[in-house]
Motif scaffolding. Sequence first.
Motif, PDB file in Angstrom:
ATOM      1  N   GLY A 195       7.958  -0.486  10.238  1.00  0.00           N
ATOM      2  CA  GLY A 195       6.829  -1.078   9.528  1.00  0.00           C
ATOM      3  C   GLY A 195       7.090  -1.233   8.038  1.00  0.00           C
ATOM      4  N   LEU A 196       8.346  -1.492   7.684  1.00  0.00           N
ATOM      5  CA  LEU A 196       8.717  -1.648   6.274  1.00  0.00           C
ATOM      6  C   LEU A 196       8.225  -2.992   5.736  1.00  0.00           C
ATOM      7  N   PRO A 197       7.922  -3.073   4.444  1.00  0.00           N
ATOM      8  CA  PRO A 197       7.485  -4.360   3.877  1.00  0.00           C
ATOM      9  C   PRO A 197       8.613  -5.392   3.910  1.00  0.00           C
ATOM     10  N   ALA A 198       8.225  -6.650   3.811  1.00  0.00           N
ATOM     11  CA  ALA A 198       9.190  -7.759   3.842  1.00  0.00           C
ATOM     12  C   ALA A 198       9.830  -7.932   2.469  1.00  0.00           C
ATOM     13  N   TRP A 199      10.466  -6.873   1.998  1.00  0.00           N
ATOM     14  CA  TRP A 199      11.123  -6.902   0.698  1.00  0.00           C
ATOM     15  C   TRP A 199      12.571  -7.336   0.858  1.00  0.00           C
ATOM     16  N   GLU A 200      13.152  -7.752  -0.275  1.00  0.00           N
ATOM     17  CA  GLU A 200      14.557  -8.140  -0.250  1.00  0.00           C
ATOM     18  C   GLU A 200      15.415  -7.043  -0.874  1.00  0.00           C
ATOM     19  N   ILE A 201      16.664  -7.021  -0.455  1.00  0.00           N
ATOM     20  CA  ILE A 201      17.626  -6.095  -1.048  1.00  0.00           C
ATOM     21  C   ILE A 201      18.014  -6.663  -2.411  1.00  0.00           C
ATOM     22  N   VAL A 202      17.847  -5.851  -3.458  1.00  0.00           N
ATOM     23  CA  VAL A 202      18.161  -6.307  -4.807  1.00  0.00           C
ATOM     24  C   VAL A 202      19.317  -5.524  -5.425  1.00  0.00           C
ATOM     25  N   GLY A 203      19.791  -4.504  -4.718  1.00  0.00           N
ATOM     26  CA  GLY A 203      20.912  -3.745  -5.243  1.00  0.00           C
ATOM     27  C   GLY A 203      21.569  -2.916  -4.163  1.00  0.00           C
ATOM     28  N   LEU A 204      22.874  -2.772  -4.289  1.00  0.00           N
ATOM     29  CA  LEU A 204      23.636  -1.963  -3.351  1.00  0.00           C
ATOM     30  C   LEU A 204      24.809  -1.346  -4.100  1.00  0.00           C
ATOM     31  N   GLU A 205      24.940  -0.029  -3.981  1.00  0.00           N
ATOM     32  CA  GLU A 205      26.114   0.636  -4.514  1.00  0.00           C
ATOM     33  C   GLU A 205      26.696   1.476  -3.392  1.00  0.00           C
ATOM     34  N   VAL A 206      27.985   1.312  -3.163  1.00  0.00           N
ATOM     35  CA  VAL A 206      28.708   2.088  -2.158  1.00  0.00           C
ATOM     36  C   VAL A 206      29.924   2.670  -2.857  1.00  0.00           C
ATOM     37  N   ASP A 229       0.856  -1.181   0.000  1.00  0.00           N
ATOM     38  CA  ASP A 229       0.000   0.000   0.000  1.00  0.00           C
ATOM     39  C   ASP A 229       0.901   1.243   0.000  1.00  0.00           C
ATOM     40  N   LEU A 230       0.692   2.139  -0.966  1.00  0.00           N
ATOM     41  CA  LEU A 230       1.580   3.294  -1.118  1.00  0.00           C
ATOM     42  C   LEU A 230       1.565   4.226   0.092  1.00  0.00           C
ATOM     43  N   LYS A 231       0.398   4.448   0.691  1.00  0.00           N
ATOM     44  CA  LYS A 231       0.333   5.321   1.874  1.00  0.00           C
ATOM     45  C   LYS A 231       1.115   4.717   3.032  1.00  0.00           C
ATOM     46  N   GLU A 232       0.947   3.422   3.227  1.00  0.00           N
ATOM     47  CA  GLU A 232       1.647   2.739   4.321  1.00  0.00           C
ATOM     48  C   GLU A 232       3.151   2.686   4.047  1.00  0.00           C
ATOM     49  N   LEU A 233       3.531   2.480   2.793  1.00  0.00           N
ATOM     50  CA  LEU A 233       4.944   2.450   2.424  1.00  0.00           C
ATOM     51  C   LEU A 233       5.587   3.814   2.658  1.00  0.00           C
ATOM     52  N   ARG A 234       4.910   4.874   2.267  1.00  0.00           N
ATOM     53  CA  ARG A 234       5.450   6.220   2.481  1.00  0.00           C
ATOM     54  C   ARG A 234       5.626   6.485   3.980  1.00  0.00           C
ATOM     55  N   ARG A 235       4.620   6.107   4.767  1.00  0.00           N
ATOM     56  CA  ARG A 235       4.706   6.295   6.213  1.00  0.00           C
ATOM     57  C   ARG A 235       5.887   5.524   6.782  1.00  0.00           C
ATOM     58  N   ALA A 236       6.094   4.292   6.310  1.00  0.00           N
ATOM     59  CA  ALA A 236       7.202   3.462   6.797  1.00  0.00           C
ATOM     60  C   ALA A 236       8.556   4.072   6.418  1.00  0.00           C
ATOM     61  N   LEU A 237       8.668   4.577   5.196  1.00  0.00           N
ATOM     62  CA  LEU A 237       9.931   5.203   4.771  1.00  0.00           C
ATOM     63  C   LEU A 237      10.191   6.494   5.539  1.00  0.00           C
ATOM     64  N   GLU A 238       9.139   7.233   5.844  1.00  0.00           N
ATOM     65  CA  GLU A 238       9.312   8.436   6.667  1.00  0.00           C
ATOM     66  C   GLU A 238       9.760   8.066   8.072  1.00  0.00           C
ATOM     67  N   GLN A 239       9.221   6.967   8.610  1.00  0.00           N
ATOM     68  CA  GLN A 239       9.651   6.495   9.925  1.00  0.00           C
ATOM     69  C   GLN A 239      11.108   6.045   9.882  1.00  0.00           C
ATOM     70  N   LEU A 240      11.506   5.358   8.800  1.00  0.00           N
ATOM     71  CA  LEU A 240      12.903   4.952   8.637  1.00  0.00           C
ATOM     72  C   LEU A 240      13.812   6.181   8.621  1.00  0.00           C
ATOM     73  N   ALA A 241      13.395   7.226   7.910  1.00  0.00           N
ATOM     74  CA  ALA A 241      14.195   8.460   7.867  1.00  0.00           C
ATOM     75  C   ALA A 241      14.294   9.093   9.247  1.00  0.00           C
ATOM     76  N   HIS A 242      13.248   8.976  10.037  1.00  0.00           N
ATOM     77  CA  HIS A 242      13.272   9.501  11.408  1.00  0.00           C
ATOM     78  C   HIS A 242      14.206   8.663  12.282  1.00  0.00           C
ATOM     79  N   ASP A 243      14.117   7.335  12.154  1.00  0.00           N
ATOM     80  CA  ASP A 243      14.948   6.420  12.948  1.00  0.00           C
ATOM     81  C   ASP A 243      16.414   6.450  12.513  1.00  0.00           C
ATOM     82  N   HIS A 244      16.650   6.721  11.247  1.00  0.00           N
ATOM     83  CA  HIS A 244      17.997   6.704  10.669  1.00  0.00           C
ATOM     84  C   HIS A 244      18.234   8.081  10.056  1.00  0.00           C
TER      85      HIS A 244
END
Length: 160
Positions: A122-133, A64-79
Motif C-alpha cells: 500500500g505504498l504511495p505512487a511516488w518515484e525513486i529520486v535517489g539511489l546509493e549502493v 497521510d502519515l499514519k497510512e505511510l507508516r503502516r505501508a512502510l511497516e508492511q514493506l519491512a515485513h514483506d522485505h
Amino acid sequence: MRRVRPGAATRGGAGEERALTSVAAGERYRAAEADGDEGALHAGAEDLPRLWHVTLSVSGADADLKELRRALEQLAHDHPFLLTSRYAADHAEIRYWEEARDLHDAAAVALRLWGEHRQTAGLPAWEIVGLEVIDRQTYHQRIAEGCGPAPAAPVGVHPF
C-alpha cells in the motif's frame, strides 16, 4: 542460483509474473570450501555474493502519515532485509543490506523494490529520486571517517 524473496512478486512483460531475486548466500564459496578446493575459492571470487549497503530515496505528493507508516511497516515485513525507513509526508528513505554478486545486481533489485511492493504494502505512487549502493568496505570506511550516515539505529520505521 537465485532465490525468491518472500512476498516479492512483480509484474513482468505481457502480464507474466516475475520474482524479485537476490543472489544466494555464498553457496559457491561454501561448496568450494567443503571440497577443500583452495583454487576454486580464489578463482571465482568475483562471482561470489557480497554485501552492499543500499539507500533508496523516494518522493511524491503528500501522503497521510499514519497510512505511510503502516505501508512502510508492511514493506519491512514483506522485505525482511530492511534496516530502517525514515519518512515525511512527501518523501521517504529506505536503508538496507543487499547480498548480490555485483553492484549492478544490487542496484537492479533496489530499483525494483518500491514499485514491486507498491500494491502489496500500500505504498504511495511516488518515484525513486535517489539511489546509493556501496560495498560493505566503503560503508564501514565512511563510518570510521565520520563521513557516512549514522549506523541504522534504531532499526525500524521512523519519521524524519
